[in-house]
Enzyme design. Structure first.
Site, mmCIF file in Angstrom:
data_model
loop_
_atom_site.group_PDB
_atom_site.id
_atom_site.type_symbol
_atom_site.label_atom_id
_atom_site.label_comp_id
_atom_site.label_asym_id
_atom_site.label_seq_id
_atom_site.Cartn_x
_atom_site.Cartn_y
_atom_site.Cartn_z
ATOM 1 N N ASN A 147 0.595 -1.248 0.010
ATOM 2 C CA ASN A 147 -0.272 0.005 0.268
ATOM 3 C C ASN A 147 0.896 1.388 0.222
ATOM 4 O O ASN A 147 2.109 1.242 0.378
ATOM 5 C CB ASN A 147 -0.760 -0.020 1.270
ATOM 6 C CG ASN A 147 -0.035 -0.309 2.746
ATOM 7 O OD1 ASN A 147 0.591 0.782 2.752
ATOM 8 N ND2 ASN A 147 -0.684 -1.011 3.261
ATOM 9 N N PRO A 190 -3.339 -11.701 10.194
ATOM 10 C CA PRO A 190 -3.295 -12.081 11.732
ATOM 11 C C PRO A 190 -3.565 -10.248 12.602
ATOM 12 O O PRO A 190 -2.480 -9.126 11.778
ATOM 13 C CB PRO A 190 -1.414 -12.288 12.698
ATOM 14 C CG PRO A 190 -0.413 -12.591 11.936
ATOM 15 C CD PRO A 190 -1.618 -12.024 10.212
ATOM 16 N N ILE A 202 -2.266 -7.323 14.526
ATOM 17 C CA ILE A 202 -1.308 -7.020 15.504
ATOM 18 C C ILE A 202 -2.139 -6.067 16.524
ATOM 19 O O ILE A 202 -2.197 -6.617 17.583
ATOM 20 C CB ILE A 202 -0.188 -6.899 14.603
ATOM 21 C CG1 ILE A 202 0.051 -7.244 13.486
ATOM 22 C CG2 ILE A 202 1.035 -6.519 15.467
ATOM 23 C CD1 ILE A 202 1.655 -6.632 12.432
ATOM 24 N N LYS A 229 -11.191 -3.751 18.622
ATOM 25 C CA LYS A 229 -10.187 -4.226 18.337
ATOM 26 C C LYS A 229 -10.159 -3.796 20.301
ATOM 27 O O LYS A 229 -9.047 -4.771 20.509
ATOM 28 C CB LYS A 229 -9.102 -3.185 17.819
ATOM 29 C CG LYS A 229 -10.096 -3.145 16.134
ATOM 30 C CD LYS A 229 -8.126 -3.024 15.116
ATOM 31 C CE LYS A 229 -8.510 -3.295 14.186
ATOM 32 N NZ LYS A 229 -7.981 -3.460 12.829
#
Ligand code: C5P
Length: 400
Positions: A208, A304, A306, A342
């Site tokens: 990106n 994953p 993080i 999150k």
């Protein structure tokens, strides 16, 4: 006091070099150890013998001195210090530093070091004011080099103006500040930064546009407050700051591993633009076009998370976990939802729609989302955003 601080002192060739002998003495009085390096030109002004006697250490003089290489290589020498100080920093040394020359011991050490560098410029006033020197100064400051002085006054060459090397107590004050007894002294902070590269095959990858600028600025700002920073960075365009522990990774999986290995930490800040997916059927050898003209089908699997992993750690969770949210619409709503999902303490949200010029640009406009709600910050240079955020981190962790 500078007890047990190790200073690598590079003495350039200028009349002010005599003050550097006093600098050595005063640094040692404060408990620091000083490893001196003399440029060839410096030896015209001070002798290796007097320098070594004052430092009570060997003086390093020449890149190609094989005995030195056997004792300590120049790479090791450049890193076995807490701070590199260049005093006097002549116009020539500054030019070499700004342009990355490495053709003698001093310039090679300055290129090889991973520590912060503080320069105390000293030169004739015209040389100081010359556009070339001012250009070099701007480059050096941009590279994170710290600058003490110069002072204004009568010069050894008979002229008056800025160019005199700062007085020794002022250089020592700058060294003190650089070695930072800031509010985060002794605190360990993990910062992730940059993009990740997810391989398709050995030569191709998915990435990106993150430049890593905000993460690098944040790591530098935390370092300036005295924190020990583990800087886990993907392949970013912006180089990592000096004076932080750099852990370079490529993929999200490697970043997750590096973050896990960096614990425990008191705060963890996830500024990296981690790829959400990786190619599950990545090829071990370079993919080739085939006669059928069919394009390969890539299959993706989720990386994953993080940030979520650390925010939801059962034991040893950092006291403060901060995520970033790059959004293109409904910034506050999306970022607030992300914070809840999150389980992190703060979300630093920003609008990365192309028309904002924020992604890869020099400025950022963020909304800080905490327990107390959403705080809109003005559009600021990324360095200023970083300093403000670092200050907030220090407040959240409680000052030392
Ligand atoms: O879910 P999203 O990618 O928008 O969340 C952004 C935040 O989550 C950032 O702080 C980023 O560093 C972090 N993140 C992560 N691991 C991932 C994806 C995102 O740490 N796999």
């Amino acid at each position: 006091m500078l007890t047990n601080k190790r200073i690598l002192l590079i003495i350039g060739g200028g009349i002010a070099a005599f003050k550097s002998l006093d600098l050595i003495r005063r640094l040692r009085d404060q408990g620091a150890s000083v490893t001196p390096v003399l440029t060839k030109a410096a030896e015209e002004f001070v002798t290796p013998l007097s320098t070594s006697a004052l430092a009570a250490q060997k003086v390093y003089r020449d890149l190609f001195d094989l005995t030195d290489e056997a004792e300590m290589g120049h790479i090791e020498l450049s890193r076995a210090a807490d701070l590199v100080v260049v005093a006097p920093a002549t116009a020539d040394l500054m030019a070499k530093m700004a342009h990355g020359h490495a053709n003698d011991l001093a310039s090679t050490l300055l290129m090889a070091t991973d520590k912060r560098v503080l320069i105390a410029p000293a030169m004739n006033v015209r040389m100081w004011e010359h556009p070339a020197t001012q250009r070099n100064l701007a480059v050096l400051r941009g590279d994170g080099v710290l600058v003490a002085g110069p002072d204004e006054g009568n010069m050894a060459c008979g002229e008056y103006g800025p160019g005199r090397m700062s007085e020794v107590p002022d250089i020592i004050a700058a060294i003190d500040a650089a070695l930072g007894d800031g509010p985060l002294k002794g605190r360990h902070v993990i910062v992730t930064s940059g993009p990740t590269h997810e391989p398709i095959d050995p030569v191709r990858y998915i990435a990106n546009r993150s430049s890593g600028a905000q993460g690098a600025a944040l790591a530098a700002a935390l370092r300036d407050l005295g924190a020990r920073v583990s800087f886990v960075t993907g392949p970013a365009k912006v180089p990592p700051p000096a004076g932080v522990d750099v852990i370079r990774v490529e993929t999200a999986a490697q970043m997750a591993e590096a973050v896990a290995a960096a614990h425990p930490a008191e705060a963890a800040i996830f500024a990296a633009a981690v790829a959400d997916w990786r190619v599950e059927n990545a090829s071990g050898s370079k993919m080739k076009k085939d006669a059928s003209g069919n394009a390969p089908a890539l299959e993706f699997t989720e990386n994953p998370d993080i940030l979520a992993g650390v925010a939801q750690m059962a034991a040893g969770r950092p006291k403060l976990v901060v995520g970033f949210a790059a959004e293109t619409d409904d910034v506050v709503a999306n970022a607030s939802a992300k914070r809840a999902r999150k389980g992190c303490d703060w979300i630093v949200a920003n609008d990365v729609s192309p028309e904002t010029g924020i992604m890869g640009g020099p400025e950022n406009r963020i909304v800080l989302i905490t327990d107390d709600g959403a705080e809109e910050w003005p559009r600021l240079p990324k360095d200023d955003v970083a300093r403000r955020l670092a200050q907030r981190v220090a407040e959240a962790l409680g000052a030392n």
